[in-house]
Scaffold this motif. Structure first.
Motif, PDB file in Angstrom:
ATOM      1  N   PRO A   1     -11.755   3.292   1.197  1.00  0.00           N
ATOM      2  CA  PRO A   1     -11.810   2.196   0.225  1.00  0.00           C
ATOM      3  C   PRO A   1     -10.434   1.680  -0.190  1.00  0.00           C
ATOM      4  CG  PRO A   1     -13.409   3.875  -0.359  1.00  0.00           C
ATOM      5  CD  PRO A   1     -12.574   4.446   0.757  1.00  0.00           C
ATOM      6  N   SER A   2      -9.412   2.534  -0.077  1.00  0.00           N
ATOM      7  CA  SER A   2      -8.055   2.125  -0.467  1.00  0.00           C
ATOM      8  C   SER A   2      -7.259   1.527   0.688  1.00  0.00           C
ATOM      9  CB  SER A   2      -7.293   3.332  -1.034  1.00  0.00           C
ATOM     10  OG  SER A   2      -7.916   3.826  -2.197  1.00  0.00           O
ATOM     11  N   ASN A   3      -7.858   1.411   1.859  1.00  0.00           N
ATOM     12  CA  ASN A   3      -7.127   0.893   3.023  1.00  0.00           C
ATOM     13  C   ASN A   3      -6.467  -0.462   2.782  1.00  0.00           C
ATOM     14  OD1 ASN A   3      -7.495   3.118   4.671  1.00  0.00           O
ATOM     15  ND2 ASN A   3      -8.466   1.976   6.318  1.00  0.00           N
ATOM     16  N   PRO A   4      -7.133  -1.401   2.073  1.00  0.00           N
ATOM     17  CA  PRO A   4      -6.458  -2.677   1.828  1.00  0.00           C
ATOM     18  C   PRO A   4      -5.154  -2.513   1.045  1.00  0.00           C
ATOM     19  CG  PRO A   4      -8.818  -2.924   1.509  1.00  0.00           C
ATOM     20  CD  PRO A   4      -8.559  -1.452   1.654  1.00  0.00           C
ATOM     21  N   GLN A   5      -5.151  -1.608   0.064  1.00  0.00           N
ATOM     22  CA  GLN A   5      -3.919  -1.357  -0.695  1.00  0.00           C
ATOM     23  C   GLN A   5      -2.870  -0.682   0.181  1.00  0.00           C
ATOM     24  OE1 GLN A   5      -6.537   0.520  -3.834  1.00  0.00           O
ATOM     25  NE2 GLN A   5      -4.798  -0.095  -5.114  1.00  0.00           N
ATOM     26  N   TYR A   6      -3.311   0.229   1.038  1.00  0.00           N
ATOM     27  CA  TYR A   6      -2.371   0.901   1.924  1.00  0.00           C
ATOM     28  C   TYR A   6      -1.724  -0.097   2.881  1.00  0.00           C
ATOM     29  CZ  TYR A   6      -4.719   5.137   0.274  1.00  0.00           C
ATOM     30  OH  TYR A   6      -5.249   6.131  -0.504  1.00  0.00           O
ATOM     31  N   LEU A   7      -2.498  -1.064   3.341  1.00  0.00           N
ATOM     32  CA  LEU A   7      -1.943  -2.089   4.221  1.00  0.00           C
ATOM     33  C   LEU A   7      -0.889  -2.911   3.492  1.00  0.00           C
ATOM     34  CD1 LEU A   7      -1.915  -3.650   6.903  1.00  0.00           C
ATOM     35  CD2 LEU A   7      -3.714  -5.112   5.933  1.00  0.00           C
ATOM     36  N   GLU A   8      -1.190  -3.273   2.257  1.00  0.00           N
ATOM     37  CA  GLU A   8      -0.234  -4.045   1.459  1.00  0.00           C
ATOM     38  C   GLU A   8       1.104  -3.317   1.361  1.00  0.00           C
ATOM     39  OE1 GLU A   8       0.268  -5.673  -3.150  1.00  0.00           O
ATOM     40  OE2 GLU A   8      -1.650  -4.836  -2.472  1.00  0.00           O
ATOM     41  N   TRP A   9       1.035  -2.002   1.091  1.00  0.00           N
ATOM     42  CA  TRP A   9       2.265  -1.228   0.975  1.00  0.00           C
ATOM     43  C   TRP A   9       2.928  -1.021   2.331  1.00  0.00           C
ATOM     44  CZ3 TRP A   9       5.294  -0.651  -2.897  1.00  0.00           C
ATOM     45  CH2 TRP A   9       4.797  -0.790  -4.192  1.00  0.00           C
ATOM     46  N   ALA A  10       2.135  -0.857   3.372  1.00  0.00           N
ATOM     47  CA  ALA A  10       2.707  -0.693   4.703  1.00  0.00           C
ATOM     48  C   ALA A  10       3.545  -1.907   5.084  1.00  0.00           C
ATOM     49  CB  ALA A  10       1.603  -0.460   5.729  1.00  0.00           C
ATOM     50  N   LEU A  11       3.083  -3.081   4.718  1.00  0.00           N
ATOM     51  CA  LEU A  11       3.832  -4.297   5.015  1.00  0.00           C
ATOM     52  C   LEU A  11       5.142  -4.344   4.234  1.00  0.00           C
ATOM     53  CD1 LEU A  11       0.901  -6.845   5.185  1.00  0.00           C
ATOM     54  CD2 LEU A  11       2.531  -6.367   7.015  1.00  0.00           C
ATOM     55  N   LYS A  12       5.123  -3.819   3.013  1.00  0.00           N
ATOM     56  CA  LYS A  12       6.336  -3.809   2.198  1.00  0.00           C
ATOM     57  C   LYS A  12       7.361  -2.793   2.699  1.00  0.00           C
ATOM     58  CE  LYS A  12       4.010  -5.147  -2.111  1.00  0.00           C
ATOM     59  NZ  LYS A  12       3.618  -4.712  -3.483  1.00  0.00           N
ATOM     60  N   LEU A  13       6.874  -1.750   3.359  1.00  0.00           N
ATOM     61  CA  LEU A  13       7.737  -0.623   3.711  1.00  0.00           C
ATOM     62  C   LEU A  13       8.129  -0.595   5.183  1.00  0.00           C
ATOM     63  CD1 LEU A  13       5.850   2.099   1.621  1.00  0.00           C
ATOM     64  CD2 LEU A  13       8.063   1.050   1.057  1.00  0.00           C
ATOM     65  N   THR A  14       7.800  -1.652   5.913  1.00  0.00           N
ATOM     66  CA  THR A  14       8.127  -1.715   7.339  1.00  0.00           C
ATOM     67  C   THR A  14       9.017  -2.921   7.614  1.00  0.00           C
ATOM     68  OG1 THR A  14       6.031  -2.893   7.726  1.00  0.00           O
ATOM     69  CG2 THR A  14       6.055  -0.505   8.121  1.00  0.00           C
ATOM     70  N   ARG A  15       9.282  -3.175   8.885  1.00  0.00           N
ATOM     71  CA  ARG A  15      10.121  -4.293   9.307  1.00  0.00           C
ATOM     72  C   ARG A  15       9.581  -4.800  10.645  1.00  0.00           C
ATOM     73  NH1 ARG A  15      15.328  -0.418  10.283  1.00  0.00           N
ATOM     74  NH2 ARG A  15      14.301   1.118  11.600  1.00  0.00           N
ATOM     75  N   PRO A  16      10.061  -5.955  11.115  1.00  0.00           N
ATOM     76  CA  PRO A  16       9.612  -6.425  12.432  1.00  0.00           C
ATOM     77  C   PRO A  16       9.852  -5.371  13.505  1.00  0.00           C
ATOM     78  CG  PRO A  16      10.753  -8.189  11.290  1.00  0.00           C
ATOM     79  CD  PRO A  16      10.913  -6.952  10.441  1.00  0.00           C
ATOM     80  N   GLY A  17       8.821  -5.130  14.298  1.00  0.00           N
ATOM     81  CA  GLY A  17       8.877  -4.098  15.328  1.00  0.00           C
ATOM     82  C   GLY A  17       8.176  -2.818  14.926  1.00  0.00           C
ATOM     83  N   SER A  18       7.883  -2.663  13.639  1.00  0.00           N
ATOM     84  CA  SER A  18       7.156  -1.472  13.181  1.00  0.00           C
ATOM     85  C   SER A  18       5.692  -1.552  13.606  1.00  0.00           C
ATOM     86  CB  SER A  18       7.239  -1.338  11.658  1.00  0.00           C
ATOM     87  OG  SER A  18       8.572  -1.142  11.225  1.00  0.00           O
ATOM     88  N   VAL A  19       5.077  -0.376  13.719  1.00  0.00           N
ATOM     89  CA  VAL A  19       3.680  -0.272  14.133  1.00  0.00           C
ATOM     90  C   VAL A  19       2.865   0.335  12.994  1.00  0.00           C
ATOM     91  CG1 VAL A  19       2.080   0.823  15.764  1.00  0.00           C
ATOM     92  CG2 VAL A  19       4.313  -0.001  16.564  1.00  0.00           C
ATOM     93  N   ILE A  20       1.705  -0.255  12.718  1.00  0.00           N
ATOM     94  CA  ILE A  20       0.780   0.243  11.698  1.00  0.00           C
ATOM     95  C   ILE A  20      -0.530   0.609  12.385  1.00  0.00           C
ATOM     96  CG2 ILE A  20      -0.490  -0.292   9.576  1.00  0.00           C
ATOM     97  CD1 ILE A  20       1.704  -2.407   8.987  1.00  0.00           C
ATOM     98  N   ILE A  21      -0.972   1.843  12.181  1.00  0.00           N
ATOM     99  CA  ILE A  21      -2.208   2.334  12.802  1.00  0.00           C
ATOM    100  C   ILE A  21      -3.185   2.752  11.699  1.00  0.00           C
ATOM    101  CG2 ILE A  21      -3.237   4.057  14.348  1.00  0.00           C
ATOM    102  CD1 ILE A  21      -0.395   4.330  15.600  1.00  0.00           C
ATOM    103  N   GLY A  22      -4.402   2.242  11.760  1.00  0.00           N
ATOM    104  CA  GLY A  22      -5.466   2.644  10.835  1.00  0.00           C
ATOM    105  C   GLY A  22      -6.545   3.378  11.606  1.00  0.00           C
ATOM    106  N   ASP A  23      -6.852   4.609  11.188  1.00  0.00           N
ATOM    107  CA  ASP A  23      -7.823   5.432  11.906  1.00  0.00           C
ATOM    108  C   ASP A  23      -9.204   5.338  11.266  1.00  0.00           C
ATOM    109  OD1 ASP A  23      -8.589   7.129  13.928  1.00  0.00           O
ATOM    110  OD2 ASP A  23      -7.937   8.962  12.936  1.00  0.00           O
TER     111      ASP A  23
END
Length: 220
Positions: free
Chosen positions: A141-163
């Motif tokens: 249920p918190s995945n949308p919030q985790y995505l928001e933070w992942a975008l803030k904490l990464t840079r171009p070229g970073s990879v985000i994986i959701g299981d």
């Protein structure tokens, strides 16, 4: 019959391609003995995370959801010298078991385990060096919030994986009352809407059943 076949196929490929050593098998056994849920990734999935981190050349990895540290060990072993995994775990017992498993693997100096709610811990990571890879494997249920933070904490070229985004196929049910299903649906929709991300999703079958993952690349 299908599950029996999926498990047998995983065992075949694992026997040839996946090197599970004593530290990994002990992490699984000790997690089970401690009563932790059997939600860790399968060996071949752990190896996939390891390979993705190496392919990316990840120096800094963020893991949301440590559980017993099984996937953490795979990720940490992909690090180059000077690299670090920061892993967040809400459950104190899980964090304790993970710390012991990670120490037995000799990785305690490169893994930073932070215990608490991820939504509270993630803001503390602002201002630090961006992460090259983010693995999201916690409460759906918190995945949308985790995505928001992942975008803030990464840079171009970073990879985000959701299981665990397929949910035995329930992800296609827009009327589902399961907050986990709605969480992964909104997570995927937000990825699709985000101009900074290009992504795909894969369905998987194997020893862990029927599920899948989303993988996104952060673009300029």
């Amino acid at each position: 019959m299908a599950q029996q076949t999926w498990t047998a196929v995983d065992a075949y490929f694992d026997g040839l391609l996946v090197e599970e050593d004593e530290a990994l098998t002990a992490a699984t056994a000790d997690s089970e003995a401690a009563g932790l849920p059997a939600h860790q990734v399968a060996p071949n999935q752990g190896k996939l995370l390891h390979l993705l981190a190496r392919i990316r050349g990840a120096r800094r990895i963020l893991e949301i959801g440590t559980l017993g540290g099984y996937s953490t060990i795979w990720l940490a072993r992909a690090l180059p010298e000077g690299g670090q995994v920061v892993t967040l775990e809400v459950d104190a017992r899980c964090a304790e078991v993970a710390a012991a498993n990670i120490a037995r693997a000799g990785l305690q100096d490169v893994v930073d385990i932070r215990q608490g709610k991820a939504v509270d811990l993630l803001p503390q990571l602002t201002g630090t060096e961006p992460f090259d890879l983010v693995f999201i494997d916690a409460d759906k249920p918190s995945n949308p919030q985790y995505l928001e933070w992942a975008l803030k904490l990464t840079r171009p070229g970073s990879v985000i994986i959701g299981d665990n985004v397929v949910r035995d196929g329930a992800v296609v049910d827009a009327t589902s009352s399961d907050p986990r299903v709605q969480g992964v649906r909104r997570f995927t929709e937000l990825i699709a809407e985000q101009p900074r991300l290009t992504a795909t999703a894969l369905q998987t079958v194997g020893s862990k059943g029927y599920d899948g993952l989303v993988m996104a690349l952060v673009t300029p």
